[in-house]
Design a protein around this motif. Structure first.
Motif, PDB file in Angstrom:
ATOM      1  N   CYS A  21      56.158   8.666   2.404  1.00 21.36           N
ATOM      2  CA  CYS A  21      55.659  10.038   2.538  1.00 21.36           C
ATOM      3  C   CYS A  21      55.882  10.849   1.273  1.00 21.36           C
ATOM      4  O   CYS A  21      55.121  11.772   0.987  1.00 21.36           O
ATOM      5  N   ARG A  22      56.893  10.512   0.507  1.00 22.95           N
ATOM      6  CA  ARG A  22      57.081  11.186  -0.783  1.00 22.95           C
ATOM      7  C   ARG A  22      55.943  10.841  -1.738  1.00 22.95           C
ATOM      8  O   ARG A  22      55.578  11.650  -2.591  1.00 22.95           O
ATOM      9  N   ALA A  23      55.396   9.637  -1.616  1.00 26.55           N
ATOM     10  CA  ALA A  23      54.299   9.233  -2.494  1.00 26.55           C
ATOM     11  C   ALA A  23      52.992   9.937  -2.154  1.00 26.55           C
ATOM     12  O   ALA A  23      52.078   9.991  -2.971  1.00 26.55           O
ATOM     13  N   LEU A  24      52.908  10.475  -0.966  1.00 26.48           N
ATOM     14  CA  LEU A  24      51.687  11.131  -0.510  1.00 26.48           C
ATOM     15  C   LEU A  24      51.514  12.490  -1.190  1.00 26.48           C
ATOM     16  O   LEU A  24      52.426  13.314  -1.185  1.00 26.48           O
ATOM     17  N   PRO A  25      50.372  12.784  -1.805  1.00 27.51           N
ATOM     18  CA  PRO A  25      50.137  14.139  -2.322  1.00 27.51           C
ATOM     19  C   PRO A  25      50.052  15.113  -1.153  1.00 27.51           C
ATOM     20  O   PRO A  25      49.428  14.820  -0.132  1.00 27.51           O
ATOM     21  N   LYS A  26      50.686  16.281  -1.308  1.00 26.27           N
ATOM     22  CA  LYS A  26      50.830  17.187  -0.160  1.00 26.27           C
ATOM     23  C   LYS A  26      50.520  18.634  -0.534  1.00 26.27           C
ATOM     24  O   LYS A  26      50.558  19.005  -1.711  1.00 26.27           O
ATOM     25  N   VAL A  27      50.244  19.419   0.508  1.00 24.76           N
ATOM     26  CA  VAL A  27      49.940  20.841   0.376  1.00 24.76           C
ATOM     27  C   VAL A  27      50.915  21.608   1.263  1.00 24.76           C
ATOM     28  O   VAL A  27      51.068  21.289   2.435  1.00 24.76           O
ATOM     29  N   GLU A  28      51.587  22.603   0.706  1.00 26.45           N
ATOM     30  CA  GLU A  28      52.570  23.413   1.448  1.00 26.45           C
ATOM     31  C   GLU A  28      52.095  24.864   1.509  1.00 26.45           C
ATOM     32  O   GLU A  28      51.870  25.489   0.473  1.00 26.45           O
ATOM     33  N   ALA A 104      57.543  20.048  -6.519  1.00 25.83           N
ATOM     34  CA  ALA A 104      56.820  19.108  -7.383  1.00 25.83           C
ATOM     35  C   ALA A 104      57.426  17.713  -7.300  1.00 25.83           C
ATOM     36  O   ALA A 104      56.704  16.707  -7.306  1.00 25.83           O
ATOM     37  N   ALA A 105      58.749  17.646  -7.190  1.00 27.96           N
ATOM     38  CA  ALA A 105      59.422  16.349  -7.083  1.00 27.96           C
ATOM     39  C   ALA A 105      59.059  15.630  -5.790  1.00 27.96           C
ATOM     40  O   ALA A 105      59.165  14.410  -5.706  1.00 27.96           O
ATOM     41  N   GLU A 106      58.614  16.386  -4.797  1.00 27.19           N
ATOM     42  CA  GLU A 106      58.172  15.807  -3.525  1.00 27.19           C
ATOM     43  C   GLU A 106      56.678  15.507  -3.525  1.00 27.19           C
ATOM     44  O   GLU A 106      56.099  15.207  -2.489  1.00 27.19           O
ATOM     45  N   TYR A 110      49.919  21.494  -4.283  1.00 24.72           N
ATOM     46  CA  TYR A 110      49.565  22.914  -4.133  1.00 24.72           C
ATOM     47  C   TYR A 110      50.609  23.562  -3.236  1.00 24.72           C
ATOM     48  O   TYR A 110      50.939  23.043  -2.163  1.00 24.72           O
ATOM     49  N   LEU A 111      51.128  24.708  -3.677  1.00 21.37           N
ATOM     50  CA  LEU A 111      52.187  25.421  -2.965  1.00 21.37           C
ATOM     51  C   LEU A 111      51.856  26.899  -2.874  1.00 21.37           C
ATOM     52  O   LEU A 111      51.527  27.527  -3.881  1.00 21.37           O
ATOM     53  N   GLU A 112      51.926  27.435  -1.657  1.00 18.18           N
ATOM     54  CA  GLU A 112      51.890  28.887  -1.470  1.00 18.18           C
ATOM     55  C   GLU A 112      53.276  29.344  -1.046  1.00 18.18           C
ATOM     56  O   GLU A 112      53.712  29.103   0.079  1.00 18.18           O
ATOM     57  N   LEU A 113      53.973  29.981  -1.975  1.00 19.75           N
ATOM     58  CA  LEU A 113      55.272  30.578  -1.686  1.00 19.75           C
ATOM     59  C   LEU A 113      55.061  31.961  -1.097  1.00 19.75           C
ATOM     60  O   LEU A 113      54.111  32.661  -1.467  1.00 19.75           O
ATOM     61  N   PRO A 171      50.772  14.426 -10.125  1.00 17.95           N
ATOM     62  CA  PRO A 171      49.847  15.470 -10.549  1.00 17.95           C
ATOM     63  C   PRO A 171      50.550  16.804 -10.704  1.00 17.95           C
ATOM     64  O   PRO A 171      51.589  17.038 -10.110  1.00 17.95           O
ATOM     65  N   GLN A 172      49.957  17.667 -11.499  1.00 13.34           N
ATOM     66  CA  GLN A 172      50.522  18.993 -11.730  1.00 13.34           C
ATOM     67  C   GLN A 172      50.486  19.828 -10.460  1.00 13.34           C
ATOM     68  O   GLN A 172      49.472  19.860  -9.760  1.00 13.34           O
ATOM     69  N   ILE A 173      51.582  20.509 -10.153  1.00 10.60           N
ATOM     70  CA  ILE A 173      51.614  21.389  -8.996  1.00 10.60           C
ATOM     71  C   ILE A 173      50.980  22.722  -9.359  1.00 10.60           C
ATOM     72  O   ILE A 173      51.136  23.219 -10.472  1.00 10.60           O
ATOM     73  N   HIS A 174      50.245  23.284  -8.420  1.00  8.71           N
ATOM     74  CA  HIS A 174      49.663  24.618  -8.570  1.00  8.71           C
ATOM     75  C   HIS A 174      50.327  25.530  -7.549  1.00  8.71           C
ATOM     76  O   HIS A 174      50.463  25.160  -6.379  1.00  8.71           O
ATOM     77  N   VAL A 175      50.734  26.706  -7.982  1.00  5.77           N
ATOM     78  CA  VAL A 175      51.486  27.623  -7.124  1.00  5.77           C
ATOM     79  C   VAL A 175      50.775  28.962  -7.029  1.00  5.77           C
ATOM     80  O   VAL A 175      50.311  29.506  -8.040  1.00  5.77           O
ATOM     81  N   ARG A 176      50.691  29.479  -5.822  1.00  7.86           N
ATOM     82  CA  ARG A 176      50.198  30.825  -5.586  1.00  7.86           C
ATOM     83  C   ARG A 176      51.219  31.567  -4.724  1.00  7.86           C
ATOM     84  O   ARG A 176      52.074  30.943  -4.087  1.00  7.86           O
ATOM     85  N   LEU A 177      51.114  32.878  -4.700  1.00  9.73           N
ATOM     86  CA  LEU A 177      52.136  33.714  -4.070  1.00  9.73           C
ATOM     87  C   LEU A 177      51.543  34.558  -2.954  1.00  9.73           C
ATOM     88  O   LEU A 177      50.458  35.136  -3.114  1.00  9.73           O
ATOM     89  N   LEU A 178      52.239  34.610  -1.825  1.00  9.54           N
ATOM     90  CA  LEU A 178      51.920  35.529  -0.735  1.00  9.54           C
ATOM     91  C   LEU A 178      53.004  36.600  -0.683  1.00  9.54           C
ATOM     92  O   LEU A 178      54.195  36.279  -0.753  1.00  9.54           O
ATOM     93  N   LEU A 179      52.611  37.844  -0.541  1.00 14.21           N
ATOM     94  CA  LEU A 179      53.585  38.930  -0.377  1.00 14.21           C
ATOM     95  C   LEU A 179      53.746  39.223   1.107  1.00 14.21           C
ATOM     96  O   LEU A 179      52.769  39.442   1.825  1.00 14.21           O
ATOM     97  N   SER A 180      54.992  39.225   1.564  1.00 12.40           N
ATOM     98  CA  SER A 180      55.299  39.362   2.984  1.00 12.40           C
ATOM     99  C   SER A 180      55.687  40.790   3.349  1.00 12.40           C
ATOM    100  O   SER A 180      56.434  41.448   2.615  1.00 12.40           O
ATOM    101  N   ILE A 181      55.200  41.216   4.490  1.00 13.41           N
ATOM    102  CA  ILE A 181      55.663  42.440   5.136  1.00 13.41           C
ATOM    103  C   ILE A 181      56.750  42.035   6.120  1.00 13.41           C
ATOM    104  O   ILE A 181      56.540  41.153   6.943  1.00 13.41           O
ATOM    105  N   ASP A 182      57.906  42.651   6.021  1.00 14.19           N
ATOM    106  CA  ASP A 182      59.001  42.362   6.948  1.00 14.19           C
ATOM    107  C   ASP A 182      58.907  43.307   8.138  1.00 14.19           C
ATOM    108  O   ASP A 182      58.703  44.512   7.964  1.00 14.19           O
ATOM    109  N   ARG A 183      59.081  42.775   9.339  1.00 15.41           N
ATOM    110  CA  ARG A 183      58.947  43.580  10.551  1.00 15.41           C
ATOM    111  C   ARG A 183      59.977  44.702  10.635  1.00 15.41           C
ATOM    112  O   ARG A 183      59.830  45.604  11.457  1.00 15.41           O
ATOM    113  N   ARG A 184      61.007  44.652   9.808  1.00 17.90           N
ATOM    114  CA  ARG A 184      62.005  45.725   9.784  1.00 17.90           C
ATOM    115  C   ARG A 184      61.544  46.909   8.946  1.00 17.90           C
ATOM    116  O   ARG A 184      62.167  47.972   8.985  1.00 17.90           O
TER     117      ARG A 184
END
Length: 387
Positions: A21-28, A104-106, A110-113, A171-184
């Motif tokens: 599963c580490r060898a599998l390219p993945k999207v988070e 990236a090591a995993e 593509y990653l959306e933080l 492959p090169q990881i691509h990262v994008r960002l989500l801004l979170s609203i906290d319910r507090r």
């Protein structure tokens, strides 16, 4: 993550399967920045802050920081420490860079933080400077390089996709960002967050998230901010159905966000709405298991959604706190739901469609995955079967 009692241990998976599963390219698509921090970094930062008198390490058990099998009480203790440490610009930049390196090591391509912008007047931190520090971490990790190089070839030496995949196994990881609203937060603070997301949309911010303790506040408080985001073209994902709350779940699904996270507690009418509108679900198996949203992995609603051909994306939620990886989550799915290597590959590739990335990047990622699929079918891809 919900404030429920954590079960004693995570599920064990076969070590060979985990390697595959580490060898599998993945999207988070569902990873909270603060929940991804390396325990080793946390311990180092906590010890440094303790030496400088900025916090008392005795208030935090050092053993908990490096412990893998944490109780829910210990998890929230850890989150408390993380929140204390992530209100410094340099630290934010550092942990962002490290988190990206870990994904990236995993073999995450593509990653959306996601993260909630915070203020800290003591160090001159504003919500904007918080986001800028995170973006600096993304830049430091060199994540904005194009995937084009992985498909370059000379006209007189054309390679098949499987050969290209073998040649470029990481492959090169691509990262994008989500801004979170906290319910507090207040509506005013939420509006500031969505305005920031819109203003920084050309810098890597691609959407808005609503998260936080699901037992606190009313999501409708933030509807004006979410509607503003939608009117300005910002995609939205909502933490939905983490705890039983039929009225809220019904209203959230009626809002028709681009994605929802968790969706553990949906009554039959809500499930029908979800399926009818094909709203993608960010699935966090271990998170839901450890917070008792589900009792056993094989009972998880992933199975019903997957068998209904509903859009689902495997995610981690808080991999640093739960001591897991996205590879581990894929191994769990293979173990408990019987997915083959090619089915896992299709599951990962399908996630590209549900990202908030720009169309050009989606197309590049899809082309890369198609090469990986061809390699798997040719048994050139070292992910040739599941035990």
């Amino acid at each position: 993550m919900t404030m429920m009692m954590m079960m004693n241990r995570r599920e064990e998976v076969d070590s060979r399967l985990l390697r595959l599963c580490r060898a599998l390219p993945k999207v988070e698509l569902h990873a909270h920045l603060n929940g991804c921090v390396r325990p080793s970094t946390l311990l180092e930062l906590a010890e440094e802050c303790s030496r400088r008198g900025l916090l008392s390490l005795s208030d935090f058990q050092a053993a908990v920081i490096v412990k893998e099998d944490r109780s829910m009480e210990e998890c929230f203790q850890l989150f408390g420490l993380i929140h204390l440490l992530t209100t410094d610009h340099c630290i934010l930049t550092r942990i962002t860079k490290e988190v990206i390196e870990d994904f990236a090591a995993e073999n995450v391509v593509y990653l959306e933080l996601r993260t909630t912008p915070k203020r800290n007047e003591a160090v001159g931190m504003t919500k904007r400077s918080y986001v800028e520090a995170v973006l600096a971490g993304i830049k430091a990790a060199s994540t904005e390089l194009s995937l084009d190089s992985y498909f370059d070839h000379k006209e007189d030496n054309i390679e098949c996709p499987s050969q290209r995949y073998q040649r470029k196994a990481n492959p090169q990881i691509h990262v994008r960002l989500l801004l979170s609203i906290d319910r507090r937060e207040t509506l005013e603070a939420a509006m500031e967050t969505v305005h920031l997301a819109w203003e920084m949309r050309d810098l890597g911010v691609v959407g808005v998230d609503l998260s936080g303790n699901p037992c606190i506040g009313d999501w409708e408080t933030f509807l004006p901010a979410l509607k503003w985001a939608r009117q300005h073209g910002l995609p939205i994902t909502l933490h939905c159905g983490e705890v039983p709350n039929p009225r809220e779940v019904e209203a959230m699904l009626a809002f028709q966000p681009e994605r929802v996270g968790h969706a553990c507690f949906l009554e039959s009418p809500d499930l029908s709405t979800l399926l009818a509108n094909r709203i993608p679900v960010e699935i966090c198996l271990t998170s839901n298991l450890l917070t008792n949203s589900v009792q056993r992995v094989r009972d998880h609603h992933f199975g019903a959604l997957y068998n209904a051909n509903h859009p689902v994306v495997l995610c981690t939620d808080d991999p640093g706190v739960f001591s897991i990886s996205l590879s581990y989550e894929y191994a769990l799915v293979s173990t408990h739901f019987g997915l083959s290597s090619l089915e896992l590959l299709h599951l990962s590739r399908n996630a590209i469609e549900f990202t908030f990335a720009e169309d050009r990047l989606k197309q590049m990622l899809q082309s890369f995955f198609d090469g990986a699929k061809y390699a798997a079918e040719c048994q050139c891809f070292q992910f040739s079967g599941v035990p």
